[in-house]
Design a protein around this motif. Structure first.
Motif, PDB file in Angstrom:
ATOM      1  N   PHE A   1      -2.012   5.557  -6.984  1.00 41.26           N
ATOM      2  CA  PHE A   1      -3.430   5.848  -6.749  1.00 41.26           C
ATOM      3  C   PHE A   1      -3.688   7.148  -5.998  1.00 41.26           C
ATOM      4  O   PHE A   1      -4.795   7.672  -6.051  1.00 41.26           O
ATOM      5  CB  PHE A   1      -4.069   4.720  -5.918  1.00 41.26           C
TER       6      PHE A   1
ATOM      7  N   ASP B   1     -11.114  -0.644   4.054  1.00 39.14           N
ATOM      8  CA  ASP B   1     -11.652  -1.972   3.715  1.00 39.14           C
ATOM      9  C   ASP B   1     -11.063  -3.031   4.640  1.00 39.14           C
ATOM     10  O   ASP B   1     -11.768  -3.943   5.091  1.00 39.14           O
ATOM     11  CB  ASP B   1     -11.343  -2.333   2.264  1.00 39.14           C
TER      12      ASP B   1
ATOM     13  N   TYR C   1       0.809  -1.213   0.000  1.00 45.85           N
ATOM     14  CA  TYR C   1       0.000   0.000   0.000  1.00 45.85           C
ATOM     15  C   TYR C   1       0.847   1.271   0.000  1.00 45.85           C
ATOM     16  O   TYR C   1       0.530   2.209  -0.737  1.00 45.85           O
ATOM     17  CB  TYR C   1      -0.988  -0.002   1.159  1.00 45.85           C
TER      18      TYR C   1
ATOM     19  N   GLU D   1      -5.898   9.067  -1.036  1.00 41.55           N
ATOM     20  CA  GLU D   1      -7.323   8.819  -0.779  1.00 41.55           C
ATOM     21  C   GLU D   1      -7.718   7.372  -1.069  1.00 41.55           C
ATOM     22  O   GLU D   1      -8.413   6.738  -0.271  1.00 41.55           O
ATOM     23  CB  GLU D   1      -8.176   9.778  -1.618  1.00 41.55           C
ATOM     24  N   TYR D   2      -7.281   6.831  -2.194  1.00 36.61           N
ATOM     25  CA  TYR D   2      -7.645   5.451  -2.528  1.00 36.61           C
ATOM     26  C   TYR D   2      -6.953   4.454  -1.595  1.00 36.61           C
ATOM     27  O   TYR D   2      -7.572   3.467  -1.167  1.00 36.61           O
ATOM     28  CB  TYR D   2      -7.334   5.114  -3.987  1.00 36.61           C
TER      29      TYR D   2
ATOM     30  N   HIS E   1     -13.868  -6.878  -1.319  1.00 39.79           N
ATOM     31  CA  HIS E   1     -12.467  -6.468  -1.158  1.00 39.79           C
ATOM     32  C   HIS E   1     -11.534  -7.495  -1.790  1.00 39.79           C
ATOM     33  O   HIS E   1     -10.527  -7.132  -2.391  1.00 39.79           O
ATOM     34  CB  HIS E   1     -12.109  -6.253   0.310  1.00 39.79           C
TER      35      HIS E   1
ATOM     36  N   ASP F   1      -6.164   5.005   1.453  1.00 38.79           N
ATOM     37  CA  ASP F   1      -6.928   5.092   2.693  1.00 38.79           C
ATOM     38  C   ASP F   1      -8.206   4.256   2.608  1.00 38.79           C
ATOM     39  O   ASP F   1      -8.631   3.654   3.600  1.00 38.79           O
ATOM     40  CB  ASP F   1      -7.262   6.539   3.035  1.00 38.79           C
ATOM     41  N   LYS F   2      -8.818   4.213   1.434  1.00 36.91           N
ATOM     42  CA  LYS F   2     -10.001   3.372   1.241  1.00 36.91           C
ATOM     43  C   LYS F   2      -9.639   1.894   1.395  1.00 36.91           C
ATOM     44  O   LYS F   2     -10.372   1.113   2.007  1.00 36.91           O
ATOM     45  CB  LYS F   2     -10.625   3.610  -0.125  1.00 36.91           C
ATOM     46  N   LEU F   3      -8.485   1.503   0.843  1.00 34.23           N
ATOM     47  CA  LEU F   3      -8.041   0.116   0.995  1.00 34.23           C
ATOM     48  C   LEU F   3      -7.824  -0.224   2.468  1.00 34.23           C
ATOM     49  O   LEU F   3      -8.209  -1.309   2.928  1.00 34.23           O
ATOM     50  CB  LEU F   3      -6.756  -0.127   0.199  1.00 34.23           C
TER      51      LEU F   3
ATOM     52  N   ASP G   1     -11.707  -6.874  -5.584  1.00 36.29           N
ATOM     53  CA  ASP G   1     -11.123  -5.568  -5.909  1.00 36.29           C
ATOM     54  C   ASP G   1      -9.613  -5.567  -5.692  1.00 36.29           C
ATOM     55  O   ASP G   1      -8.853  -5.062  -6.518  1.00 36.29           O
ATOM     56  CB  ASP G   1     -11.741  -4.458  -5.044  1.00 36.29           C
ATOM     57  N   CYS G   2      -9.192  -6.136  -4.584  1.00 40.27           N
ATOM     58  CA  CYS G   2      -7.771  -6.130  -4.228  1.00 40.27           C
ATOM     59  C   CYS G   2      -6.949  -6.966  -5.205  1.00 40.27           C
ATOM     60  O   CYS G   2      -5.795  -6.643  -5.494  1.00 40.27           O
ATOM     61  CB  CYS G   2      -7.606  -6.656  -2.801  1.00 40.27           C
TER      62      CYS G   2
END
Length: 173
Positions: free
Chosen positions: A67, A78, A60, A70-71, A125, A73-75, A128-129
């Motif tokens: 990314f 999740d 990450y 912000e993205y 997740h 942080d979304k991960l 998506d991951c």
């Protein structure tokens, strides 16, 4: 095979394993199989602990450059949600752990439905991951080597998800 190809194959295999555990857990709740529920929740926590750890500690951070914060942080959010769900699944499975040789009755309908819902919330997740490997392919080889080395350390430590989240992980949920 390049180091990046190795990463992609390894990463995808880990996601398949988690996907299969989640789908099996849904089936176990549907079947009302307390032994299977308990075993699968434990296996899920064991599989996701090292995986989440190396994602957060090595992958990450380098993906922020791709990314943005912000993205990533979304991960992380999740992951927070998955940790909460696995914690609740473990609490639910704890209802079905043996005391000596006695196993309680199967989960009632409400418990089974809740277990299925908690499990289903984790599935997006996973899918998506898995796509993050496409972006890792664009990283310098040194970054990929670092991610894999961090993976090795996480696997050697072998902390299950809930132990890692409650002790080593700097982000608490």
């Amino acid at each position: 095979m390049t180091i990046t190809d190795y990463f992609t194959e390894t990463f995808r295999a880990e996601h398949r394993q988690v996907r299969d555990l989640l789908l099996a857990l849904i089936a176990a709740f549907r079947a009302g199989d307390p032994r299977r529920i308990s075993a699968l929740v434990s296996a899920l926590s064991a599989a996701t602990g090292p995986h989440f750890r190396y994602e957060e500690e090595a992958m990450y951070p380098v993906l922020v450059s791709v990314f943005g914060r912000e993205y990533v942080d979304k991960l992380l959010s999740d992951h927070d949600g998955t940790i909460r769900n696995v914690r609740e699944l473990a609490e639910l499975a704890e209802l079905y752990r043996p005391a000596d040789l006695y196993w309680p009755d199967e989960p009632d309908e409400a418990q089974a439905a809740w277990g299925i819902e908690l499990t289903r919330e984790i599935l997006p997740h996973v899918s998506d991951c898995d796509g993050l490997s496409l972006m890792v392919e664009t990283l310098p080889e040194d970054d990929v080597v670092h991610i894999l080395a961090t993976r090795d350390v996480a696997r050697e430590s072998n902390l299950d998800l809930l132990t890692w989240a409650g002790t080593v992980r700097g982000r608490h949920v």
